[in-house]
Write a protein that holds these residues in place. Structure first.
Motif, short mmCIF file in Angstrom:
data_model
loop_
_atom_site.label_atom_id
_atom_site.label_comp_id
_atom_site.label_asym_id
_atom_site.label_seq_id
_atom_site.Cartn_x
_atom_site.Cartn_y
_atom_site.Cartn_z
N LYS A 170 -9.06 -4.55 5.80
CA LYS A 170 -9.23 -5.08 4.44
C LYS A 170 -7.98 -4.88 3.60
CE LYS A 170 -11.72 -2.82 1.44
NZ LYS A 170 -12.87 -2.25 0.70
N ILE A 171 -7.37 -3.70 3.69
CA ILE A 171 -6.24 -3.43 2.79
C ILE A 171 -4.88 -3.75 3.41
CG2 ILE A 171 -7.57 -1.66 1.57
CD1 ILE A 171 -5.75 0.44 2.88
N LEU A 172 -4.82 -3.84 4.74
CA LEU A 172 -3.51 -4.03 5.38
C LEU A 172 -3.30 -5.41 5.98
CD1 LEU A 172 -3.05 -0.67 7.31
CD2 LEU A 172 -1.97 -1.37 5.17
N ARG B 253 -14.48 3.80 1.52
CA ARG B 253 -13.17 4.22 0.99
C ARG B 253 -12.42 5.12 1.97
NH1 ARG B 253 -14.32 6.87 -4.69
NH2 ARG B 253 -12.06 6.67 -4.95
N TYR C 180 -8.11 5.24 -1.66
CA TYR C 180 -8.71 5.38 -0.34
C TYR C 180 -8.29 6.72 0.26
CZ TYR C 180 -9.79 0.39 -0.58
OH TYR C 180 -10.29 -0.83 -0.95
N VAL D 91 0.85 -1.18 0.00
CA VAL D 91 0.00 0.00 0.00
C VAL D 91 0.89 1.24 0.00
CG1 VAL D 91 -1.71 1.32 1.33
CG2 VAL D 91 -1.85 -1.19 1.23
N ARG E 61 -4.72 -8.46 5.20
CA ARG E 61 -5.38 -9.48 4.38
C ARG E 61 -4.73 -10.84 4.61
NH1 ARG E 61 -4.88 -6.23 -1.21
NH2 ARG E 61 -2.91 -5.68 -0.28
N ASN F 113 -9.31 1.91 -6.40
CA ASN F 113 -8.13 1.62 -5.59
C ASN F 113 -7.70 2.81 -4.74
OD1 ASN F 113 -7.47 2.90 -8.09
ND2 ASN F 113 -5.31 2.46 -7.74
N ASN G 36 -12.06 -1.03 7.05
CA ASN G 36 -11.38 -0.72 5.79
C ASN G 36 -9.87 -0.92 5.92
OD1 ASN G 36 -13.79 -0.02 4.53
ND2 ASN G 36 -13.64 2.13 5.10
N VAL H 267 -3.54 5.28 -0.44
CA VAL H 267 -4.30 6.00 0.58
C VAL H 267 -3.84 7.45 0.54
CG1 VAL H 267 -4.83 6.25 3.03
CG2 VAL H 267 -4.48 3.96 2.06
N VAL I 265 -2.78 0.22 -4.82
CA VAL I 265 -3.66 0.60 -3.72
C VAL I 265 -3.03 1.81 -3.03
CG1 VAL I 265 -4.71 -0.08 -1.53
CG2 VAL I 265 -4.49 -1.74 -3.38
#
Length: 265
Positions: free
Chosen positions: A261-263, A222, A196, A136, A265, A194, A258, A171, A169
């Motif tokens: 979900k992205i960190l 998001r 956030y 990310v 997994r 993608n 959230n 942020v 992805v």
């Protein structure tokens, strides 16, 4: 459970100097001490289970020393390091591999501090390398509370970057552009899935109602909770989100789901 996606720490020696410098230059309130131990105390008081700690590296030569300190500060019970990265460093891929092998799943870059435009094709190497490793990328977005000639990371440039790199992805801190929120609505809300956004340091500039309206426009799925500790108080920032006119599910998404979900997994 609460995950703070955006916190900063310094060495015990550097923290007082960094905070004094920001107070002098920007004239802002600084509730935290900026040390790992103070952040852990803040987390315990606020009920934050994990804080993602973000390093800063103005020049390529600063990247590895910054990452060495943050790796040493990692705490299985709560402090989760991102790495510093500079888009123009020669050993970019090697440093990402070193971080990834150490369990780091994200990196931070700062356009105004490192002097790059996010949509500069020379940055594609960074974006492709981060995406290939499934990491990310967190980027400072928008202005800072200081009178600078240029801020580099503007919403329109981020939108062009995201369109070229749909597998990355990313942020974008400060809800996509601190004090550039009309441009966030214009350029970034329609951006790729993608992209956030985090809530770091928005409370000093947006009312609860204004922030809630922007989060509704973006979509709570998001948005990730961030504080920018030590520049804000974690407990107060949780209250800021909890007080918004959002559903319980939307608040769970922002405060933890959230990020998980992205960190994680």
């Amino acid at each position: 459970m609460v995950i703070d996606i955006h916190a900063h720490i310094y060495t015990d020696d550097m923290a007082p100097k960094a905070i004094a410098s920001v107070k002098r230059r920007m004239g802002v309130r600084v509730p935290g001490l900026g040390t790992a131990s103070d952040l852990k105390d803040s987390m315990a008081k606020a009920g934050v289970e994990r804080s993602i700690i973000l390093p800063l590296a103005p020049l390529p030569k600063h990247v590895r020393p910054a990452n060495d300190f943050f790796l040493s500060a990692a705490d299985v019970d709560g402090l989760v390091p991102f790495g510093a990265i500079h888009p123009f460093q020669g050993d970019l891929e090697e440093e990402l591999d070193r971080l990834f092998a150490s369990g780091v799943r994200g990196v931070k870059a700062v356009p105004f501090l490192q002097g790059f435009y996010p949509d500069d094709p020379r940055c594609d190497r960074l974006y492709e390398a981060v995406a290939e490793r499934g990491m990310v990328l967190l980027l400072h977005a928008g202005k800072v509370p200081e009178d600078l000639p240029e801020f580099f990371g503007t919403p329109d440039r981020f939108a062009r970057m995201a369109k070229r790199h749909p597998d990355l992805v990313v942020v974008l801190a400060h809800l996509g552009g601190w004090e550039m929120w009309s441009s966030v609505r214009e350029y970034l809300i329609p951006a790729e899935e993608n992209v956030y956004f985090d809530t770091a340091y928005i409370s000093p500039s947006l009312t609860m109602e204004e922030a809630c309206d922007l989060i509704r426009d973006i979509g709570a799925d998001r948005v990730l909770f961030g504080t920018d500790y030590p520049w804000t108080d974690q407990a107060e920032e949780i209250e800021f989100v909890e007080g918004m006119d959002l559903s319980a599910r939307e608040k769970r998404l922002i405060l933890s789901e959230n990020a998980k979900k992205i960190l994680f997994r």
